[in-house]
Design an enzyme around this catalytic site. Structure first.
Site, PDB file in Angstrom:
ATOM      1  N   HIS A  56       0.846  -1.203   0.000  1.00 39.02           N
ATOM      2  CA  HIS A  56       0.000   0.000   0.000  1.00 39.02           C
ATOM      3  C   HIS A  56       0.875   1.245   0.000  1.00 39.02           C
ATOM      4  O   HIS A  56       2.089   1.151   0.087  1.00 39.02           O
ATOM      5  CB  HIS A  56      -1.007  -0.023   1.150  1.00 39.02           C
ATOM      6  CG  HIS A  56      -0.432   0.104   2.535  1.00 39.02           C
ATOM      7  ND1 HIS A  56       0.376  -0.869   3.097  1.00 39.02           N
ATOM      8  CD2 HIS A  56      -0.547   1.077   3.469  1.00 39.02           C
ATOM      9  CE1 HIS A  56       0.714  -0.499   4.323  1.00 39.02           C
ATOM     10  NE2 HIS A  56       0.183   0.692   4.574  1.00 39.02           N
ATOM     11  N   HIS A  58       1.423   3.950   1.950  1.00 39.21           N
ATOM     12  CA  HIS A  58       1.953   4.731   3.072  1.00 39.21           C
ATOM     13  C   HIS A  58       3.478   4.852   2.993  1.00 39.21           C
ATOM     14  O   HIS A  58       4.167   3.915   2.587  1.00 39.21           O
ATOM     15  CB  HIS A  58       1.519   4.112   4.408  1.00 39.21           C
ATOM     16  CG  HIS A  58       0.091   4.413   4.745  1.00 39.21           C
ATOM     17  ND1 HIS A  58      -0.669   3.618   5.574  1.00 39.21           N
ATOM     18  CD2 HIS A  58      -0.722   5.433   4.356  1.00 39.21           C
ATOM     19  CE1 HIS A  58      -1.897   4.132   5.683  1.00 39.21           C
ATOM     20  NE2 HIS A  58      -1.948   5.230   4.950  1.00 39.21           N
ATOM     21  N   ASP A  60       5.872   4.673   5.064  1.00 37.98           N
ATOM     22  CA  ASP A  60       6.708   3.670   5.729  1.00 37.98           C
ATOM     23  C   ASP A  60       6.657   2.313   5.009  1.00 37.98           C
ATOM     24  O   ASP A  60       7.180   1.311   5.510  1.00 37.98           O
ATOM     25  CB  ASP A  60       6.310   3.519   7.211  1.00 37.98           C
ATOM     26  CG  ASP A  60       4.899   3.009   7.409  1.00 37.98           C
ATOM     27  OD1 ASP A  60       3.987   3.502   6.728  1.00 37.98           O
ATOM     28  OD2 ASP A  60       4.698   2.111   8.245  1.00 37.98           O
ATOM     29  N   HIS A  61       6.074   2.295   3.809  1.00 37.00           N
ATOM     30  CA  HIS A  61       6.057   1.081   2.979  1.00 37.00           C
ATOM     31  C   HIS A  61       6.653   1.309   1.593  1.00 37.00           C
ATOM     32  O   HIS A  61       7.110   0.371   0.960  1.00 37.00           O
ATOM     33  CB  HIS A  61       4.636   0.522   2.875  1.00 37.00           C
ATOM     34  CG  HIS A  61       4.077   0.146   4.216  1.00 37.00           C
ATOM     35  ND1 HIS A  61       3.949  -1.153   4.636  1.00 37.00           N
ATOM     36  CD2 HIS A  61       3.678   0.919   5.261  1.00 37.00           C
ATOM     37  CE1 HIS A  61       3.476  -1.171   5.881  1.00 37.00           C
ATOM     38  NE2 HIS A  61       3.310   0.078   6.281  1.00 37.00           N
ATOM     39  N   HIS A 114      -7.517  -0.670   5.478  1.00 40.46           N
ATOM     40  CA  HIS A 114      -6.479   0.232   6.010  1.00 40.46           C
ATOM     41  C   HIS A 114      -6.280   1.381   5.024  1.00 40.46           C
ATOM     42  O   HIS A 114      -6.271   2.550   5.413  1.00 40.46           O
ATOM     43  CB  HIS A 114      -5.194  -0.561   6.217  1.00 40.46           C
ATOM     44  CG  HIS A 114      -4.032   0.228   6.714  1.00 40.46           C
ATOM     45  ND1 HIS A 114      -3.990   0.792   7.977  1.00 40.46           N
ATOM     46  CD2 HIS A 114      -2.849   0.545   6.125  1.00 40.46           C
ATOM     47  CE1 HIS A 114      -2.828   1.421   8.125  1.00 40.46           C
ATOM     48  NE2 HIS A 114      -2.120   1.293   7.022  1.00 40.46           N
ATOM     49  N   ASP A 133      -0.220  -3.873   6.262  1.00 42.35           N
ATOM     50  CA  ASP A 133      -0.868  -3.348   7.460  1.00 42.35           C
ATOM     51  C   ASP A 133      -2.338  -3.771   7.535  1.00 42.35           C
ATOM     52  O   ASP A 133      -3.167  -3.054   8.100  1.00 42.35           O
ATOM     53  CB  ASP A 133      -0.800  -1.818   7.498  1.00 42.35           C
ATOM     54  CG  ASP A 133       0.602  -1.292   7.777  1.00 42.35           C
ATOM     55  OD1 ASP A 133       1.521  -2.098   7.990  1.00 42.35           O
ATOM     56  OD2 ASP A 133       0.766  -0.053   7.764  1.00 42.35           O
ATOM     57  N   HIS A 171       4.644  -4.676  10.820  1.00 41.44           N
ATOM     58  CA  HIS A 171       5.014  -3.951  12.047  1.00 41.44           C
ATOM     59  C   HIS A 171       5.125  -4.895  13.242  1.00 41.44           C
ATOM     60  O   HIS A 171       4.382  -5.876  13.333  1.00 41.44           O
ATOM     61  CB  HIS A 171       3.979  -2.863  12.392  1.00 41.44           C
ATOM     62  CG  HIS A 171       3.956  -1.717  11.443  1.00 41.44           C
ATOM     63  ND1 HIS A 171       4.800  -0.634  11.573  1.00 41.44           N
ATOM     64  CD2 HIS A 171       3.213  -1.478  10.335  1.00 41.44           C
ATOM     65  CE1 HIS A 171       4.557   0.225  10.586  1.00 41.44           C
ATOM     66  NE2 HIS A 171       3.595  -0.260   9.817  1.00 41.44           N
TER      67      HIS A 171
END
Ligand code: ZN
Ligand code: FE
Length: 257
Positions: A56, A58, A60-61, A114, A133, A171
């Site tokens: 996805h 975001h 942090d990905h 999400h 996530d 995570h």
């Protein structure tokens, strides 16, 4: 030959995964939050990066996408429904499509909730699920861009997979998830046992990920809206599964513990 999987902890609690097909040398990285630790691990193992697999959009990905593409010329695979938010995307995939990594094959699942375009990668021969996530050990992702009904449908997609599936989530949230889980399903002995195991692992500085889908099925409250114990805690004995899931998610959003 099974897929080789290397877990790389980055930032405060993210897991990035290298996935390597020894037969062909093809090597992917799932959700590279940052490039440097990925390049360092590739160099250490003598592997050449061929693919980025994003779940996805975001930061942090996808944060390492462009630097890794510049450094290696790899192909970036990501969700079709969010193609405009995946930096450098080359191949957009949707549910029921697949992606080949050398001799390894991953099926793609659409798992919105999400984010609206979240996908997961299922390497069936290796029983390895990369779920980003969407599902966490003892938890699930927050509903930033989707409804409880969408997220529950997404989680049910995973529930159809075998119990020995390893759940490679993005995570290390397990200990705080466990603290919440025992408050909503206090009568679940398997959960209480797992909470002790998780605390011991974290106290020793070890990862709790991957877990197995069988463990999640037995102990993760977000996969257990049919549990009478959970329903009793929530005061929702006769509600439908989506309503129980939605209330569990709502309580986790405001949980401080
Ligand atoms: Zn996210
Ligand atoms: Fe994340």
């Amino acid at each position: 030959m099974p897929l080789e999987i290397v877990q790389i902890p980055v930032l405060s609690d993210n897991y990035v995964y290298l996935v390597h097909d020894a037969a062909s040398g093809a090597t992917g990285v799932v959700d590279p939050a940052v490039p440097e630790p990925v390049l360092a691990e590739l160099q250490r193992r003598g592997w050449r990066l061929t693919h980025i697999l994003n779940t996805h959009h975001h930061p942090d990905h996808v944060g390492g996408n462009m630097a890794l593409k510049d450094a290696t010329g790899c192909t970036i695979v990501g969700p079709e429904a969010d193609a405009d938010r995946i930096p450098g995307i080359d191949i957009a995939v949707a549910g029921n499509e697949g992606i080949d990594l050398g001799s390894q094959h991953a099926r793609v699942f659409d798992v919105p909730g999400h984010t609206r375009g979240h996908i997961a990668y299922w390497f069936g021969d290796s029983r390895a699920l990369f779920c980003g996530d969407t599902l966490f050990a003892l938890g699930c992702g927050r509903l930033f861009e989707g409804t409880p009904a969408q997220m529950w449908a997404s989680l049910q997609t995973f529930l159809a997979l075998p119990d020995d599936t390893r759940v490679y989530c993005a995570h290390e949230y397990t200990e705080s998830n466990a603290r919440f889980a025992v408050t909503v399903e206090p009568g679940n002995a398997a959960l209480t046992r797992r909470y002790d195991e998780v605390r011991a692992l974290r106290a020793a500085g070890r990862p709790t990920v991957p877990s197995t889908l069988g463990e999640e099925r037995a102990t993760n409250p977000f996969l257990r809206p049919d549990s009478q114990n959970l329903r009793a805690t929530l005061g929702m004995a006769g509600a439908d599964d989506v309503a129980v899931f939605a209330e569990t998610r709502r309580r986790k959003d405001t949980f401080r513990g």
